[in-house]
Design a protein around this motif. Structure first.
Motif, mmCIF file in Angstrom:
data_model
loop_
_atom_site.group_PDB
_atom_site.id
_atom_site.type_symbol
_atom_site.label_atom_id
_atom_site.label_comp_id
_atom_site.label_asym_id
_atom_site.label_seq_id
_atom_site.Cartn_x
_atom_site.Cartn_y
_atom_site.Cartn_z
ATOM 1 N N ASP A 21 57.569 49.199 -65.213
ATOM 2 C CA ASP A 21 57.579 48.735 -66.602
ATOM 3 C C ASP A 21 56.328 49.261 -67.302
ATOM 4 O OD1 ASP A 21 57.948 47.442 -68.991
ATOM 5 O OD2 ASP A 21 58.391 45.494 -68.094
ATOM 6 N N GLU A 22 56.509 50.280 -68.099
ATOM 7 C CA GLU A 22 55.421 50.924 -68.844
ATOM 8 C C GLU A 22 54.222 51.314 -67.965
ATOM 9 O OE1 GLU A 22 54.684 49.574 -72.747
ATOM 10 O OE2 GLU A 22 56.544 48.436 -72.869
ATOM 11 N N PRO A 23 54.485 52.106 -66.910
ATOM 12 C CA PRO A 23 53.404 52.463 -65.981
ATOM 13 C C PRO A 23 52.332 53.337 -66.618
ATOM 14 C CG PRO A 23 55.360 53.770 -65.518
ATOM 15 C CD PRO A 23 55.763 52.721 -66.512
ATOM 16 N N THR A 24 52.686 54.071 -67.681
ATOM 17 C CA THR A 24 51.707 54.998 -68.248
ATOM 18 C C THR A 24 51.150 54.530 -69.590
ATOM 19 O OG1 THR A 24 53.455 56.282 -69.323
ATOM 20 C CG2 THR A 24 52.809 56.988 -67.128
ATOM 21 N N ALA A 25 51.497 53.291 -69.974
ATOM 22 C CA ALA A 25 51.135 52.811 -71.318
ATOM 23 C C ALA A 25 49.634 52.885 -71.596
ATOM 24 C CB ALA A 25 51.639 51.396 -71.523
ATOM 25 N N ALA A 26 48.818 52.574 -70.590
ATOM 26 C CA ALA A 26 47.379 52.504 -70.834
ATOM 27 C C ALA A 26 46.638 53.721 -70.284
ATOM 28 C CB ALA A 26 46.823 51.230 -70.210
ATOM 29 N N LEU A 27 47.375 54.787 -69.968
ATOM 30 C CA LEU A 27 46.759 55.915 -69.264
ATOM 31 C C LEU A 27 46.468 57.108 -70.166
ATOM 32 C CD1 LEU A 27 48.906 55.978 -66.005
ATOM 33 C CD2 LEU A 27 46.859 54.644 -66.509
ATOM 34 N N GLY A 28 45.472 57.888 -69.783
ATOM 35 C CA GLY A 28 45.174 59.146 -70.458
ATOM 36 C C GLY A 28 46.152 60.229 -70.021
ATOM 37 N N VAL A 29 45.998 61.405 -70.603
ATOM 38 C CA VAL A 29 46.927 62.513 -70.367
ATOM 39 C C VAL A 29 46.969 62.902 -68.889
ATOM 40 C CG1 VAL A 29 47.407 64.945 -70.891
ATOM 41 C CG2 VAL A 29 46.580 63.419 -72.698
#
Ligand SMILES: Nc1ncnc2c1ncn2[C@@H]1O[C@H](COP(=O)(O)OP(=O)(O)OP(=O)(O)O)[C@@H](O)[C@H]1O
Ligand SMILES: [Mg+2]
Length: 254
Positions: free
Chosen positions: A173-181
């Motif tokens: 569930d939104e694994p990359t929501a808070a991640l940089g490129v």
């Protein structure tokens, strides 16, 4: 294996509904998932995406509908039941214990023990080293509390946990929501790795572009209902945006 071969779906959610108070958060939704497949869930805030997958994860109990796993009707009333069906969830807010290191998190609640019943730290660390070497070779911070890890590194610990405990179905569930490129790329690589191993993945994200890249099929929900499910090669990003905003695919007759 693919949908075209007529194989049995790993997960078959049939006509699932759940209400909170008077609100139908999920309203008669059906969705399936095949081995080695990534199926994406898109839709506005409050569309019902997390609620739907929380039913599969055993966090919520549906009011009506059926869950079939590998061709058999499943009863999932708790996260423990979900785990028994080899379903692992990586939530929007990552549930890692911040003060513990990667190995302790990987085995949290399922610690390895020695013959004498003592917690076997050495083996857990060795196993963690092994699996991280496979999934994320650059990961070196084995001894530090996970609070010292980047978002992407935390994701890799959560994904390692799923792989180690033989997950067949992974919910992200939104694994990359808070991640940089760079970190988002790392999670994308991990998803590719799980796919290659034949796992099925439900992926939730608001990033339509990313979903077109990572998913085999995308499903769009709106107001608790399923707008439609499409193979990514059959639609454009604009088609998907229309489905999200208008609640229908412009290429399909009403
Ligand atoms: N535990 C709960 N109690 C009451 N209402 C809830 C609960 N969980 C979800 N809802 C409601 O159900 C609806 C669907 O919420 P859900 O979290 O599934 O949306 P979502 O599609 O995941 O949205 P987002 O993209 O913002 O994460 C919303 O109206 C929400 O307020
Ligand atoms: Mg959500």
């Amino acid at each position: 294996m693919s949908r075209e071969t007529g194989s049995t779906p790993l997960v078959d959610l049939r006509d699932i509904s759940i209400s909170f108070g008077g609100i139908k958060a999920v309203d008669g939704v059906s969705l399936d998932l095949y081995p080695g497949e990534v199926v994406g869930l898109l839709g506005h805030n409050g569309a019902g995406k997390s609620t739907l997958i929380k039913i599969l994860a055993g966090a919520y109990q549906m009011d009506s509908g059926e869950i079939w796993i590998n061709g058999e009707k499943a009863t999932i009333n708790s996260p423990r039941d979900a785990r028994d069906f080899n379903i692992e969830t990586i939530y929007q807010t990552l549930a890692l214990a911040d003060n513990l290191d990667a190995a302790s998190n990987l085995f949290l609640g399922r610690e390895l023990t020695t013959k004498l019943g003592m917690v076997d730290d050495a083996t857990m660390e060795a196993e963690t080293r092994k699996i991280m070497a496979r999934l994320n070779p650059n990961f070196k911070k084995l001894k530090e509390p996970v609070s010292a890890l980047s978002g992407g590194q935390r994701q890799s610990v959560a994904i390692a946990r799923a792989v180690y405990f033989d997950a067949k179905i992974v919910i992200m569930d939104e694994p990359t929501a808070a991640l940089g490129v760079h970190e988002t790329k790392m999670v994308a690589d991990l998803i590719g790795e799980l796919k290659k191993q034949g796992l099925g993945i439900f992926l939730i994200s608001h990033d339509t572009r990313e979903m077109m890249d990572l998913c085999d099929r995308v499903s769009v929900m709106k107001n608790g209902q399923m707008v439609g499910t499409e193979r990514v090669e059959d639609v454009t990003e604009d088609d998907i945006l229309s489905m999200i905003i208008l609640g229908k695919n412009p290429k399909k007759a009403a």
